[in-house]
Design an enzyme around this catalytic site. Structure first.
Site, PDB file in Angstrom:
ATOM      1  N   ALA A  61      39.404 -34.917 -12.729  1.00 54.61           N
ATOM      2  CA  ALA A  61      38.981 -34.230 -13.958  1.00 54.61           C
ATOM      3  C   ALA A  61      37.894 -34.978 -14.723  1.00 54.61           C
ATOM      4  O   ALA A  61      37.239 -34.401 -15.588  1.00 54.61           O
ATOM      5  CB  ALA A  61      40.193 -34.008 -14.861  1.00 54.61           C
TER       6      ALA A  61
ATOM      7  N   GLY B 237      35.369 -36.403 -13.182  1.00 48.88           N
ATOM      8  CA  GLY B 237      34.243 -36.530 -12.241  1.00 48.88           C
ATOM      9  C   GLY B 237      33.094 -35.578 -12.519  1.00 48.88           C
ATOM     10  O   GLY B 237      33.148 -34.713 -13.411  1.00 48.88           O
ATOM     11  N   ASP B 238      32.078 -35.745 -11.697  1.00 49.90           N
ATOM     12  CA  ASP B 238      30.819 -35.035 -11.877  1.00 49.90           C
ATOM     13  C   ASP B 238      30.909 -33.537 -11.576  1.00 49.90           C
ATOM     14  O   ASP B 238      30.387 -32.707 -12.320  1.00 49.90           O
ATOM     15  CB  ASP B 238      29.807 -35.682 -10.921  1.00 49.90           C
ATOM     16  CG  ASP B 238      28.420 -35.607 -11.477  1.00 49.90           C
ATOM     17  OD1 ASP B 238      28.265 -35.894 -12.679  1.00 49.90           O
ATOM     18  OD2 ASP B 238      27.511 -35.223 -10.724  1.00 49.90           O
TER      19      ASP B 238
ATOM     20  N   ASP C 281      33.405 -23.056   0.301  1.00 55.49           N
ATOM     21  CA  ASP C 281      32.050 -23.263   0.801  1.00 55.49           C
ATOM     22  C   ASP C 281      31.222 -22.550  -0.253  1.00 55.49           C
ATOM     23  O   ASP C 281      31.243 -21.314  -0.336  1.00 55.49           O
ATOM     24  CB  ASP C 281      31.871 -22.597   2.174  1.00 55.49           C
ATOM     25  CG  ASP C 281      30.474 -22.828   2.720  1.00 55.49           C
ATOM     26  OD1 ASP C 281      29.503 -22.534   1.983  1.00 55.49           O
ATOM     27  OD2 ASP C 281      30.340 -23.283   3.858  1.00 55.49           O
ATOM     28  N   HIS C 282      30.536 -23.291  -1.115  1.00 53.94           N
ATOM     29  CA  HIS C 282      30.002 -22.639  -2.314  1.00 53.94           C
ATOM     30  C   HIS C 282      28.953 -21.574  -1.975  1.00 53.94           C
ATOM     31  O   HIS C 282      28.689 -20.690  -2.781  1.00 53.94           O
ATOM     32  CB  HIS C 282      29.508 -23.649  -3.358  1.00 53.94           C
ATOM     33  CG  HIS C 282      28.162 -24.238  -3.074  1.00 53.94           C
ATOM     34  ND1 HIS C 282      27.985 -25.258  -2.191  1.00 53.94           N
ATOM     35  CD2 HIS C 282      26.931 -23.954  -3.571  1.00 53.94           C
ATOM     36  CE1 HIS C 282      26.695 -25.574  -2.149  1.00 53.94           C
ATOM     37  NE2 HIS C 282      26.025 -24.791  -2.985  1.00 53.94           N
TER      38      HIS C 282
ATOM     39  N   ASP D 217      26.018 -31.706   6.722  1.00 58.60           N
ATOM     40  CA  ASP D 217      25.962 -31.425   5.278  1.00 58.60           C
ATOM     41  C   ASP D 217      25.720 -29.937   5.003  1.00 58.60           C
ATOM     42  O   ASP D 217      26.274 -29.381   4.055  1.00 58.60           O
ATOM     43  CB  ASP D 217      24.837 -32.264   4.647  1.00 58.60           C
ATOM     44  CG  ASP D 217      24.799 -32.159   3.145  1.00 58.60           C
ATOM     45  OD1 ASP D 217      25.879 -32.272   2.518  1.00 58.60           O
ATOM     46  OD2 ASP D 217      23.705 -31.956   2.576  1.00 58.60           O
TER      47      ASP D 217
ATOM     48  N   HIS E 262      27.468 -24.193   5.454  1.00 59.86           N
ATOM     49  CA  HIS E 262      26.732 -23.136   4.739  1.00 59.86           C
ATOM     50  C   HIS E 262      25.922 -22.231   5.676  1.00 59.86           C
ATOM     51  O   HIS E 262      25.927 -21.010   5.537  1.00 59.86           O
ATOM     52  CB  HIS E 262      25.761 -23.740   3.719  1.00 59.86           C
ATOM     53  CG  HIS E 262      26.392 -24.706   2.771  1.00 59.86           C
ATOM     54  ND1 HIS E 262      27.668 -24.557   2.290  1.00 59.86           N
ATOM     55  CD2 HIS E 262      25.915 -25.845   2.194  1.00 59.86           C
ATOM     56  CE1 HIS E 262      27.945 -25.563   1.466  1.00 59.86           C
ATOM     57  NE2 HIS E 262      26.900 -26.358   1.387  1.00 59.86           N
TER      58      HIS E 262
END
Ligand code: BG6
Length: 484
Positions: A11, A13-14, A179-180, A237, A242
């Site tokens: 919570a 974190g970035d 997976d954004h 990555d 993606h």
């Protein structure tokens, strides 16, 4: 909406600051959070609830896509937040956490529905999941869900190991793998584009499509992530997750009224139909690249090997392009060209569908025209464009028709995904089957890169990538569209 407790590991974190709090706030403003909602933030540091709440407030001011105008509204949002210090490996801390959650549940009269969001490094996933299971945090009468973010493993074997460990504590239908890219509105639209438009549906196969090009180019370099990126490269990555997710979303043919299970079943079928590469085929179908120094927007930038934290002789890939074949009834014979890389000329994620020329007619190019194209812009612009030919002064001329341009005020990927996780809709999360098939497909590439059995081509920062990626298409008589 069903009341729920959102238990957030990491919570302080970035990712929480940049993405999760703003997403939750925007859902709240849009009336898409349950009336009864409790968030318990967890981190190693000893913070008070008040300090935590003021941190959340700050992150909203800095990162929310909406300006904070209604202070009262924001106050009532952050008042739902509590903080508890927790050491990930200490089992007693989970007992303490259970107490905190139960107290809030009884205070707010919430049923024990608990969503555990792991905004922490992947090395902590299995410890947290097993501690949740063993401490009784997840065995209450309500439901439990686990939300995790990539990377899901480093290669096929480590992904299988990770999954085996997680599945001891959570069932597959309780695991929501983010997976954004699947949260991006235009990626979600791909499913609808073909399904809801008979004219597109009629064209959506090898009968009319010549090739498909999927590009995710980035202008950023390795940034401050050398320690991570130099061991991962573009293939792990971006490509394994993606890029292959976009391919699946484009290539599926879904039945009407399809359920989340249908979507996943059809995505899996696409992955199963991908023609596998052997390690020795890799150099014929895959281009590996690494950026050298160059210029971005008029400013000189360093080459990859001179970036802080990167080994001077690093062979890591900052760029990958590949030709893939989906060997099924619809796509047999249609090449899918996929590329992604850092320090390229522009930030752009897009899909281009190039249509075949008409049969028994001179090529449109010979008459001054160009092939019909469907361009799906995913990011940062969002829209759909169709390229057709018209006649002007006796000559063919391609015209580009903008079919759709999204408004700017649309939910971000994380809003869509967090909403779906809260409401239990798994459609746009990666199922283990997809993740495993994606690693299987990519594994020979990882092996070939590791053994340096494929060349590492350099490309100048600020360019469109290595020339060899152009040659990959040229060998089939095509070229990348819309390179600036
Ligand atoms: C992340 C990668 O998953 O996606 C990053 O780890 C990359 O390296 C990012 O920059 C790109 O996401 P987007 O949404 O900006 O295209």
């Amino acid at each position: 909406m069903v009341p729920v407790t959102f238990v957030l590991f990491g919570a302080t974190g970035d990712l929480a600051k940049r993405k999760i709090y703003p997403a939750l706030y925007n859902l709240f403003v849009d009336g898409k959070l349950p009336e009864a909602f409790s968030l318990i933030g967890l981190g190693r540091r000893e913070w008070t609830d008040e300090f935590f709440q003021s941190n959340v407030e700050q992150s909203l001011r800095q990162f929310s896509r909406r300006e904070i105008q209604d202070h009262g509204k924001m106050e009532s949002f952050v008042r739902k937040f509590r903080y508890t210090a927790l050491e990930i490996g200490r089992t007693d801390d989970y007992k303490k956490l259970l107490q905190v959650i139960e107290e809030r549940e009884s205070e707010l009269q919430l049923p024990p529905n608990r969503l555990f969001y792991l905004s922490v490094g992947p090395e902590y996933f299995t410890t947290i999941a097993s501690n949740i299971a063993e401490s009784g945090l997840g065995s209450a009468d309500g439901w439990k869900r686990l939300v995790i973010e990539k990377p899901f493993g480093h290669d096929l074997q480590s992904a299988r190991d990770l999954n085996e460990q997680l599945s001891k504590s959570f069932a597959e239908d309780e695991i929501y793998r983010i997976d954004h890219y699947l949260g991006k509105p235009m990626v979600q639209n791909l499913e609808v584009l073909e399904q809801a438009n008979p004219i597109i549906q009629a064209l959506w196969s090898n009968r009319y499509i010549a090739n498909v090009q999927i590009t995710a180019s980035e202008t950023v370099g390795v940034e401050e992530r050398a320690g991570y990126y130099d061991h991962v490269g573009a293939v792990r990555d971006m490509f394994q997750n993606h890029m292959l997710q976009m391919l699946m979303m484009l290539a599926i043919h879904l039945p009407h009224n399809s359920s989340p299970e249908d979507v996943r079943k059809h995505k899996k079928q696409v992955m199963e139909a991908l023609v596998p590469l052997s390690k020795s085929d890799v150099s014929a179908s895959v281009i590996r690249g690494q950026y050298t120094s160059g210029s971005m927007g008029g400013n000189p930038v360093k080459g990859y090997r001179s970036e802080p934290g990167i080994a001077a002789a690093s062979m890591n890939d900052t760029y990958i392009a590949a030709k893939l074949q989906v060997d099924d009834f619809f796509w047999r014979g249609v090449p899918f060209y996929i590329r992604t890389g850092k320090r390229l000329k522009e930030k752009s994620t897009r899909i281009v569908v190039e249509f075949k020329e008409a049969l028994n007619q001179p090529s449109t190019a010979a008459l001054g025209g160009a092939p019909n194209l469907l361009l799906i812009d995913i990011n940062p612009n969002e829209g759909i464009m169709l390229q057709l030919n018209t006649k002007e002064n006796g000559e063919l001329k391609p015209v580009q028709i903008q079919l759709h341009e999204s408004s700017k005020d649309i939910p971000e990927a994380y809003e869509n995904l967090i909403f779906d996780a809260l409401t239990g809709n798994p459609t746009f999360f990666a199922h283990w089957d997809e993740v495993e098939l994606a690693w299987s497909w990519v594994q020979p590439i990882l092996d070939a890169f590791r053994d340096n059995s494929v060349p590492l081509h350099s490309y100048e920062a600020g360019s469109n990538g290595p020339a060899e990626a152009d040659a990959l298409l040229a060998a089939d008589g095509y070229h990348w569209w819309f390179d600036s």
